[in-house]
Enzyme design. Structure first.
Site, PDB file in Angstrom:
ATOM      1  N   HIS A 153       0.652  -1.135   0.001  1.00 39.87           N
ATOM      2  CA  HIS A 153      -0.032   0.059   0.056  1.00 39.87           C
ATOM      3  C   HIS A 153       0.750   1.256  -0.043  1.00 39.87           C
ATOM      4  O   HIS A 153       1.543   1.648   0.771  1.00 39.87           O
ATOM      5  CB  HIS A 153      -1.030  -0.037   1.081  1.00 39.87           C
ATOM      6  CG  HIS A 153      -1.625   1.297   1.312  1.00 39.87           C
ATOM      7  ND1 HIS A 153      -2.542   1.704   0.321  1.00 39.87           N
ATOM      8  CD2 HIS A 153      -1.831   2.110   2.332  1.00 39.87           C
ATOM      9  CE1 HIS A 153      -3.283   2.871   0.654  1.00 39.87           C
ATOM     10  NE2 HIS A 153      -2.741   3.227   1.849  1.00 39.87           N
ATOM     11  N   ASN A 169       0.657   5.338   6.788  1.00 37.92           N
ATOM     12  CA  ASN A 169      -0.783   5.124   7.409  1.00 37.92           C
ATOM     13  C   ASN A 169      -1.615   5.993   6.449  1.00 37.92           C
ATOM     14  O   ASN A 169      -1.286   6.668   5.993  1.00 37.92           O
ATOM     15  CB  ASN A 169      -0.885   5.316   8.717  1.00 37.92           C
ATOM     16  CG  ASN A 169       0.017   4.667   9.795  1.00 37.92           C
ATOM     17  OD1 ASN A 169       0.558   3.553   9.438  1.00 37.92           O
ATOM     18  ND2 ASN A 169       0.165   5.016  10.770  1.00 37.92           N
ATOM     19  N   SER A 170      -2.751   5.307   6.198  1.00 36.61           N
ATOM     20  CA  SER A 170      -3.733   5.763   5.420  1.00 36.61           C
ATOM     21  C   SER A 170      -4.118   7.174   5.735  1.00 36.61           C
ATOM     22  O   SER A 170      -4.258   7.462   7.104  1.00 36.61           O
ATOM     23  CB  SER A 170      -5.260   4.906   5.412  1.00 36.61           C
ATOM     24  OG  SER A 170      -4.614   3.605   4.907  1.00 36.61           O
ATOM     25  N   GLY A 171      -4.432   8.017   5.191  1.00 30.66           N
ATOM     26  CA  GLY A 171      -4.981   9.568   5.316  1.00 30.66           C
ATOM     27  C   GLY A 171      -3.978  10.469   5.546  1.00 30.66           C
ATOM     28  O   GLY A 171      -4.266  11.532   5.806  1.00 30.66           O
ATOM     29  N   LEU A 172      -2.266  10.077   5.550  1.00 29.19           N
ATOM     30  CA  LEU A 172      -1.474  11.044   5.434  1.00 29.19           C
ATOM     31  C   LEU A 172      -1.394  11.718   4.245  1.00 29.19           C
ATOM     32  O   LEU A 172      -0.362  12.854   4.280  1.00 29.19           O
ATOM     33  CB  LEU A 172      -0.200  10.259   5.998  1.00 29.19           C
ATOM     34  CG  LEU A 172      -0.297   9.891   7.344  1.00 29.19           C
ATOM     35  CD1 LEU A 172       1.235   8.969   7.933  1.00 29.19           C
ATOM     36  CD2 LEU A 172      -0.173  10.950   8.385  1.00 29.19           C
ATOM     37  N   GLY A 173      -1.868  11.649   3.132  1.00 35.30           N
ATOM     38  CA  GLY A 173      -1.846  12.363   1.991  1.00 35.30           C
ATOM     39  C   GLY A 173      -0.788  11.858   0.914  1.00 35.30           C
ATOM     40  O   GLY A 173      -0.085  12.515   0.224  1.00 35.30           O
ATOM     41  N   LYS A 174      -0.493  10.613   1.020  1.00 34.85           N
ATOM     42  CA  LYS A 174       0.607  10.040   0.036  1.00 34.85           C
ATOM     43  C   LYS A 174       0.020  10.209  -1.556  1.00 34.85           C
ATOM     44  O   LYS A 174       0.793  10.614  -2.351  1.00 34.85           O
ATOM     45  CB  LYS A 174       0.549   8.195   0.195  1.00 34.85           C
ATOM     46  CG  LYS A 174       1.174   8.087   1.420  1.00 34.85           C
ATOM     47  CD  LYS A 174       1.387   6.528   1.691  1.00 34.85           C
ATOM     48  CE  LYS A 174       0.142   5.867   1.443  1.00 34.85           C
ATOM     49  NZ  LYS A 174      -1.081   6.076   2.719  1.00 34.85           N
ATOM     50  N   SER A 175      -1.115   9.986  -1.801  1.00 36.66           N
ATOM     51  CA  SER A 175      -1.775  10.339  -3.283  1.00 36.66           C
ATOM     52  C   SER A 175      -1.746  11.502  -3.500  1.00 36.66           C
ATOM     53  O   SER A 175      -1.120  12.143  -4.712  1.00 36.66           O
ATOM     54  CB  SER A 175      -3.334   9.722  -3.348  1.00 36.66           C
ATOM     55  OG  SER A 175      -3.337   8.248  -3.202  1.00 36.66           O
ATOM     56  N   ASP A 192      -1.786   3.629  -4.702  1.00 35.37           N
ATOM     57  CA  ASP A 192      -2.651   2.927  -3.775  1.00 35.37           C
ATOM     58  C   ASP A 192      -2.118   1.404  -3.682  1.00 35.37           C
ATOM     59  O   ASP A 192      -1.856   0.892  -2.358  1.00 35.37           O
ATOM     60  CB  ASP A 192      -3.983   2.885  -4.210  1.00 35.37           C
ATOM     61  CG  ASP A 192      -4.798   2.238  -3.252  1.00 35.37           C
ATOM     62  OD1 ASP A 192      -4.600   2.752  -1.680  1.00 35.37           O
ATOM     63  OD2 ASP A 192      -5.652   1.418  -3.423  1.00 35.37           O
ATOM     64  N   GLU A 217      -6.909   8.017  -6.577  1.00 32.61           N
ATOM     65  CA  GLU A 217      -8.168   8.147  -5.589  1.00 32.61           C
ATOM     66  C   GLU A 217      -7.676   9.384  -4.603  1.00 32.61           C
ATOM     67  O   GLU A 217      -6.930   9.281  -3.782  1.00 32.61           O
ATOM     68  CB  GLU A 217      -8.612   6.962  -4.832  1.00 32.61           C
ATOM     69  CG  GLU A 217      -9.912   7.271  -3.763  1.00 32.61           C
ATOM     70  CD  GLU A 217     -10.213   6.597  -2.767  1.00 32.61           C
ATOM     71  OE1 GLU A 217     -10.773   6.770  -1.618  1.00 32.61           O
ATOM     72  OE2 GLU A 217      -9.285   5.540  -2.855  1.00 32.61           O
ATOM     73  N   ARG A 258      17.964  14.711  12.130  1.00 31.85           N
ATOM     74  CA  ARG A 258      18.429  16.272  12.053  1.00 31.85           C
ATOM     75  C   ARG A 258      19.510  16.414  11.040  1.00 31.85           C
ATOM     76  O   ARG A 258      19.627  17.418  10.183  1.00 31.85           O
ATOM     77  CB  ARG A 258      18.524  16.837  13.149  1.00 31.85           C
ATOM     78  CG  ARG A 258      17.703  16.764  14.353  1.00 31.85           C
ATOM     79  CD  ARG A 258      16.331  17.416  14.002  1.00 31.85           C
ATOM     80  NE  ARG A 258      16.420  18.793  13.705  1.00 31.85           N
ATOM     81  CZ  ARG A 258      16.552  19.790  14.823  1.00 31.85           C
ATOM     82  NH1 ARG A 258      16.015  19.261  16.047  1.00 31.85           N
ATOM     83  NH2 ARG A 258      16.738  20.963  14.749  1.00 31.85           N
TER      84      ARG A 258
END
Length: 340
Positions: A153, A169-175, A192, A217, A258
């Site tokens: 994924h 993780n899902s929802g972090l804005g990869k797409s 995806d 998506e 850093r």
């Protein structure tokens, strides 16, 4: 995130699938010489075999589950035999359940031998290419077919020629990050669902899911066809995985890198790949950072230059150079403007 999952592997393929797909993938054409049920014959190994010893009657350790290649040497051997000896030699070959026989350099089988292969249910093909080129091309195709693979994924983008896989993780804005990179002129490989094949010892090839292809998506927007919107320049089918970028939720208590002196890696199908972990927080331009990640990779790969190491060496030189401390001289960088 653990990426080193046990890879899947194709156990076998039918000769029908092999014949149908070989010409699509490579610059080689096979022509059928007989009509048999190719669905009943299966290929189990990536390696090919030239059955010279089997034709001579020595079948101990005969690797009959491989595709059999008959080149100039094998066909000349058969042709110089008397009729009965020729049939006997060929019978010693086709009595095994061979996947198929491929004649190279447009060589021919005698009609009675071709009839024997048909009765035994062995598919026979011919190609104009030499044995060397045929073996090279077919091995490359079979290597891809029997290689380890796994689906992950994430998103895969070609950034300045560097294969960057985005995970997190899902929802972090990869797409969204991948779409922003495409808008800036880079190329989308997959979104995806990223399928990774291990080729050889340490090469990972990423491609897209055949169904999803180059669709994305985007939450709040829906499905986007990258090829239709941005054109052919915005996509590519495959790319070597060279860097993995993991997007993380910002956590004040976490100790993030850093300086960049400690190089992290992650394993994918047993291969070590450089890992960059980027925390997400408001105001951070992730797209530009990923472009810099790709440029840093190129700089290190082609010239061996690492910015953190260069800065470290510069600091060490300043600390150990006592003459700079005692000289009292400043550095001039503008007329009448001094730094003490």
């Amino acid at each position: 995130m653990n990426l080193d999952q046990k890879g899947l592997k194709k156990r076998s393929m039918t000769v029908a699938y092999f014949f149908e797909n070989i010409s699509k993938s490579l610059d080689i054409k096979l022509r059928r010489l007989n009509e048999v049920d190719e669905q009943k014959r299966r290929i189990f190994e990536r390696d090919l075999h030239r059955p010279g010893l089997a034709l001579a009657g020595f079948t101990n350790l005969f690797t009959y589950k491989r595709v059999q290649i008959l080149g100039n040497t094998e066909t000349r051997f058969l042709n110089h035999l008397e009729d009965d000896d020729r049939k006997r030699a060929f019978e010693s070959l086709i009595k095994f359940k061979l996947p198929c026989i491929i004649l190279t350099s447009n060589n021919k089988l005698e009609p009675e031998l071709l009839d024997m292969a048909t009765r035994a249910g062995v598919p026979v093909f011919v190609t104009r290419h030499s044995s060397t080129k045929t073996i090279y091309l077919l091995t490359d195709f079979l290597d891809d077919q029997f290689s380890q693979y796994q689906q992950f994924h994430g998103s895969m983008v070609d950034v300045y020629g560097v294969g960057v896989m985005l995970i997190g993780n899902s929802g972090l804005g990869k797409s969204e990050v991948a779409l922003d990179l495409v808008e800036r002129g880079h190329r989308l490989v997959a979104d995806d669902a990223v399928v990774i094949n291990r080729k050889g010892e340490n090469v990972l090839i990423a491609s897209g899911n055949e169904i999803v292809d180059h669709f994305m998506e985007i939450r709040g927007l829906g499905v986007v066809d990258v090829k239709a919107i941005f054109g052919i320049r915005a996509i590519r089918d495959k790319k070597v995985v060279q860097v993995v970028v993991e997007l993380l939720e910002w956590n004040e208590e976490s100790d993030y890198e850093r300086l960049g002196l400690d190089t992290k890696t992650t394993k994918i199908l047993g291969v070590d790949i450089p890992l960059i972990q980027l925390p997400i927080n408001p105001g951070k331009n992730i797209t530009v950072i990923i472009e810099v990640v790709a440029l840093n990779y190129l700089l290190k790969h082609y010239s061996g230059y690492v910015a953190a190491e260069a800065l470290e060496q510069r600091i060490k030189r300043v600390i150990t150079n006592e003459s700079l401390k005692k000289s009292g001289k400043g550095r001039t960088y503008l007329a009448k403007d001094y730094e003490e």
